[in-house]
Scaffold this motif. Structure first.
Motif, mmCIF file in Angstrom:
data_model
loop_
_atom_site.group_PDB
_atom_site.id
_atom_site.type_symbol
_atom_site.label_atom_id
_atom_site.label_comp_id
_atom_site.label_asym_id
_atom_site.label_seq_id
_atom_site.Cartn_x
_atom_site.Cartn_y
_atom_site.Cartn_z
ATOM 1 N N HIS A 71 29.849 39.830 43.184
ATOM 2 C CA HIS A 71 30.531 41.041 43.077
ATOM 3 C C HIS A 71 31.698 41.161 44.196
ATOM 4 C CE1 HIS A 71 31.052 45.520 42.807
ATOM 5 N NE2 HIS A 71 30.532 45.555 43.913
ATOM 6 N N ILE A 74 34.757 39.189 43.831
ATOM 7 C CA ILE A 74 35.677 39.529 42.745
ATOM 8 C C ILE A 74 36.180 40.974 43.154
ATOM 9 C CG2 ILE A 74 35.589 40.453 40.217
ATOM 10 C CD1 ILE A 74 33.626 38.119 39.651
ATOM 11 N N ALA A 75 35.527 41.855 43.510
ATOM 12 C CA ALA A 75 35.993 43.255 43.732
ATOM 13 C C ALA A 75 37.313 43.168 44.783
ATOM 14 C CB ALA A 75 34.880 44.060 44.371
ATOM 15 N N LEU A 78 40.143 41.574 42.359
ATOM 16 C CA LEU A 78 40.658 42.221 41.017
ATOM 17 C C LEU A 78 40.547 43.711 41.131
ATOM 18 C CD1 LEU A 78 38.752 39.951 38.295
ATOM 19 C CD2 LEU A 78 41.081 39.976 39.287
ATOM 20 N N ASP A 79 41.575 44.304 41.136
ATOM 21 C CA ASP A 79 41.574 45.598 40.895
ATOM 22 C C ASP A 79 40.820 46.490 39.699
ATOM 23 O OD1 ASP A 79 42.927 45.989 43.328
ATOM 24 O OD2 ASP A 79 44.887 46.194 42.291
ATOM 25 N N TRP A 81 37.740 45.503 38.809
ATOM 26 C CA TRP A 81 36.634 45.305 38.644
ATOM 27 C C TRP A 81 35.882 46.502 39.119
ATOM 28 C CZ3 TRP A 81 33.306 41.544 36.877
ATOM 29 C CH2 TRP A 81 32.136 41.432 37.226
ATOM 30 N N ASP A 83 33.905 48.834 41.337
ATOM 31 C CA ASP A 83 33.238 48.692 42.702
ATOM 32 C C ASP A 83 32.547 50.046 42.480
ATOM 33 O OD1 ASP A 83 32.593 48.130 45.199
ATOM 34 O OD2 ASP A 83 34.374 48.624 46.104
ATOM 35 N N ILE A 87 26.637 48.569 39.551
ATOM 36 C CA ILE A 87 26.757 47.331 39.481
ATOM 37 C C ILE A 87 25.568 46.643 40.101
ATOM 38 C CG2 ILE A 87 27.871 45.228 40.447
ATOM 39 C CD1 ILE A 87 29.286 46.274 38.215
#
Length: 161
Positions: A71, A74-75, A78-79, A81, A83, A87
């Motif tokens: 997480h 990726i956070a 990628l905007d 994703w 946050d 999650i």
């Protein structure tokens, strides 16, 4: 008690490779020399012990730690994703579902955490939609922390008797 050889082996190999690649400045993996990668390594160790060592109680922490590490990687890239705290509840639900597949226990808790995760992840959209329909969700958003506390207290003190 079974030996935790898979856990120890995977952790030592993973940390060894992590530090070796870092020491030799292996640039292909330069973005992975961070603490989330260490969480992934420990999580994979738990998963290896859970599945290969057949100690299925290790599945939940393995999924949570691996998922949190993934997480955060990726956070940061990628905007789109999410946050969001939902999650983490989703990862707990996934871990409980995977544990349920192996043990037959934890399905209700998995469903409960999944529902809470979906509610948290989509609450803003639901509140916006309800606001456009003329409904006010501010009371619900103020009450749900108390709902989580009450539900947790139920499981700790009432359910276990």
């Amino acid at each position: 008690m079974k030996k935790q050889t898979f856990f120890t082996g995977v952790i030592l190999i993973g940390f060894g490779l992590y530090f070796l690649f870092q020491q030799f400045h292996f640039t292909l993996l330069a973005d992975f020399y961070t603490w989330p990668t260490l969480l992934i390594i420990v999580g994979v160790g738990f998963l290896a012990q859970g599945y290969l060592g057949r100690l299925y109680d290790f599945i939940l922490p393995g999924v949570v730690l691996t998922g949190i590490g993934i997480h955060f990687h990726i956070a940061s890239k990628l905007d789109v994703w999410p946050d969001h705290s939902g999650i983490f509840l989703l990862l707990i639900a996934l871990g409980l579902f995977l544990k349920y597949v192996k043990t037959g226990a934890g399905l209700f808790q998995g469903i409960l955490f999944f529902a809470a995760a979906i509610l948290l992840l989509f609450f803003d959209r639901l509140a916006d939609w309800a606001g456009r329909q003329g409904y006010d969700f501010t009371m619900i958003s103020n009450i749900w922390p108390y709902f989580f506390i009450a539900l947790g207290a139920y499981f700790l003190f009432v359910q276990r008797k």
